[in-house]
Design an enzyme around this catalytic site. Structure first.
Site, PDB file in Angstrom:
ATOM      1  N   ASP A   1       0.600  -0.977  -0.054  1.00 12.10           N
ATOM      2  CA  ASP A   1      -0.603   0.057   0.080  1.00 12.10           C
ATOM      3  C   ASP A   1       0.982   1.303  -0.006  1.00 12.10           C
ATOM      4  OD1 ASP A   1      -2.971  -0.758   0.378  1.00 12.10           O
ATOM      5  OD2 ASP A   1      -1.993  -2.099   2.056  1.00 12.10           O
TER       6      ASP A   1
ATOM      7  N   ARG B   1       3.975   3.084   2.932  1.00 14.74           N
ATOM      8  CA  ARG B   1       4.282   1.932   3.903  1.00 14.74           C
ATOM      9  C   ARG B   1       5.648   2.425   3.582  1.00 14.74           C
ATOM     10  NH1 ARG B   1      -0.107   0.976   6.375  1.00 14.74           N
ATOM     11  NH2 ARG B   1      -1.406  -0.129   5.143  1.00 14.74           N
TER      12      ARG B   1
ATOM     13  N   ARG C   1      -6.752  10.535   2.004  1.00 20.65           N
ATOM     14  CA  ARG C   1      -6.460   9.718   1.013  1.00 20.65           C
ATOM     15  C   ARG C   1      -6.895   9.864  -0.606  1.00 20.65           C
ATOM     16  NH1 ARG C   1      -7.584   3.917   3.578  1.00 20.65           N
ATOM     17  NH2 ARG C   1      -7.091   3.819   1.978  1.00 20.65           N
TER      18      ARG C   1
ATOM     19  N   LYS D   1      -9.391   2.168  -5.424  1.00 16.92           N
ATOM     20  CA  LYS D   1     -10.007   1.290  -4.805  1.00 16.92           C
ATOM     21  C   LYS D   1     -10.565   2.513  -3.525  1.00 16.92           C
ATOM     22  CE  LYS D   1      -6.356   1.879  -1.630  1.00 16.92           C
ATOM     23  NZ  LYS D   1      -5.116   1.303  -0.821  1.00 16.92           N
ATOM     24  N   HIS D   2     -11.698   1.839  -2.993  1.00 13.60           N
ATOM     25  CA  HIS D   2     -12.412   1.027  -2.645  1.00 13.60           C
ATOM     26  C   HIS D   2     -14.006   0.575  -3.125  1.00 13.60           C
ATOM     27  CE1 HIS D   2      -9.634   2.309   0.065  1.00 13.60           C
ATOM     28  NE2 HIS D   2      -9.671   1.295   0.785  1.00 13.60           N
TER      29      HIS D   2
ATOM     30  N   HIS E   1     -12.368  -1.670   9.011  1.00 13.18           N
ATOM     31  CA  HIS E   1     -11.716  -1.885   9.982  1.00 13.18           C
ATOM     32  C   HIS E   1     -12.412  -2.354  11.237  1.00 13.18           C
ATOM     33  CE1 HIS E   1      -8.324  -0.007   7.237  1.00 13.18           C
ATOM     34  NE2 HIS E   1      -7.799  -1.396   7.335  1.00 13.18           N
TER      35      HIS E   1
ATOM     36  N   ASP F   1     -11.087  -6.348  -0.522  1.00 15.02           N
ATOM     37  CA  ASP F   1      -9.974  -5.651   0.916  1.00 15.02           C
ATOM     38  C   ASP F   1      -9.931  -6.190   1.624  1.00 15.02           C
ATOM     39  OD1 ASP F   1      -9.293  -3.342   1.972  1.00 15.02           O
ATOM     40  OD2 ASP F   1     -10.556  -2.291   2.706  1.00 15.02           O
TER      41      ASP F   1
END
Length: 410
Positions: free
Chosen positions: A150, A158, A222, A252-253, A265, A337
């Site tokens: 990601d 990351r 984002r 995405k998403h 999450h 996802d």
């Protein structure tokens, strides 16, 4: 370590047919290991890569079908998963593969591996880690790993946000969106591709195609903006930049999670929007991505009861997958996802989520909470008739055809 990988691979079962393209990829990778050349030194120019779009994957479908026909059911099911490197041999925080990991990888080669910040201590260590695992996979099955991360830019990076990596990141999408510049969006993606390629990655879970138009939404910076007119051209620009650089990407998403509060999450999130609402707003950036040649779309864990008629998250919903395939005309690879998220783990077992996602129409299952349980659950589903082997073949054929585009410029 390379010698260890080779010796393990020699004992693994090989498919009866290995695509010439994959052999060439393996030779190039071996050459890089011997000479010390980076991926970028071996990589073709952007202009040579412009045909390696998902549309090009359709040209590889017959070749992919031959490869799929040579695989065992167990090999095919493994190709349906993208897992953490730690999942291969039940280890903690991998920064260098153990012999157990290499053995597990060669005996059951997954479709891909997704890495996180904790897997990286330095650029050189990252290159070695990815190279060792890729070589083991190629030696065992002839099928390259999707080496995934990601790396959106901004807060979800990351690599760029890891001080050990010495990578200069790019501005968050929200900042780029304020400029309204498709050129700036494309240049940001090109910058990301340059260091991904250097390290050995071939798939980035970006760009974000969500529209941050809901009060309390968690997408925030984002997303490129709060309306489809801003977001769509910038998403398309990034897809084109990824394709030009030869790095696979994933919009995405789907169908768009930027208009709701809550975080998948933690649990299921739900939109009240109708199909017409989605068609005139949330779908538009995904449509732009598809028209730009995006090879993969990630489906989110958002329930759309006024569209699908049920409370299933889109990642497990046959109707939402049908809309993506038939209404939006997407022919590439569909990935869920992460199945580690509370939106799916709170109501289903790991075997259930993997099986339901494939039944719904997903091709790739991302990060099951328990890889072993999910993998066995899919095998059991084929054996008891819940899933047909023909369906499995169709999913794997799309995955392999996409992987074949990585060698188009060779």
């Amino acid at each position: 370590m390379a010698a260890t990988a080779t010796s393990i691979a020699q004992t693994a079962t090989r498919p009866s047919l290995i695509a010439p393209t994959f052999l060439l990829v393996a030779l190039l990778a071996a050459f890089a290991l011997v000479t010390g050349c980076s991926n970028s030194e071996l990589a073709p120019t952007a202009s040579e890569h412009e045909s390696a779009t998902p549309l090009a994957a359709s040209a590889h479908m017959d070749e992919a079908a031959d490869i799929v026909a040579s695989l065992s059911l167990e090999q095919k099911v493994a190709q349906l998963f993208i897992v953490r490197p730690e999942d291969l041999a039940f280890e903690e925080q991998m920064t260098a593969p153990s012999s157990a990991t290499m053995r597990a990888l060669t005996l059951r080669t997954p479709g891909g591996i997704c890495y996180f910040a904790e897997n990286f201590e330095s650029p050189d260590q990252a290159r070695k880690l990815l190279s060792y695992l890729q070589q083991a996979a190629l030696s065992a099955s002839g099928l390259p790993l999707l080496q995934c991360v990601d790396e959106e830019g901004g807060e979800v990076s990351r690599l760029a946000n890891n001080p050990n990596m010495n990578v200069k990141g790019v501005d968050p999408a929200g900042s780029i969106g304020k400029t309204g510049s498709a050129q700036a969006a494309g240049e940001a993606a090109t910058t990301i591709c340059s260091y991904l390629d250097d390290l050995g990655f071939n798939l980035d879970f970006a760009p974000v195609a969500d529209i941050a138009d809901g009060a309390g939404n968690t997408i925030g910076q984002r997303a490129f903006g709060s309306d489809a007119q801003t977001v769509s051209p910038l998403v398309a620009a990034q897809v084109k930049a990824f394709n030009a650089a030869g790095i696979l990407c994933s919009a995405k998403h789907f169908p768009g999670i930027g208009g709701v509060s809550g975080d998948s999450h933690d649990g299921i999130i739900t939109t009240k929007e109708t199909l017409t609402d989605l068609q005139t707003s949330e779908f538009l950036p995904f449509q732009a991505a598809i028209e730009a040649g995006v090879p993969m779309v990630m489906v989110g864990h958002i329930a759309c009861p006024n569209v699908s008629g049920d409370k299933l998250p889109a990642s497990l919903s046959p109707e939402m997958m049908r809309i993506l395939r038939e209404d939006l005309g997407f022919e590439g690879v569909i990935v869920t996802d992460s199945l580690e998220m509370g939106a799916v783990t709170e109501g289903y077992t790991d075997a259930d989520t993997a099986t339901m996602a494939l039944q719904a129409g997903a091709d790739l299952v991302l990060l099951p909470n328990d890889y072993e349980t999910a993998y066995q659950g899919v095998l059991d589903a084929v054996e008891n008739g819940t899933l047909s082997e023909e369906d499995i073949d169709g999913h794997v054929q799309r995955i392999v055809a996409m992987k074949l585009t990585l060698g188009d410029s060779s």
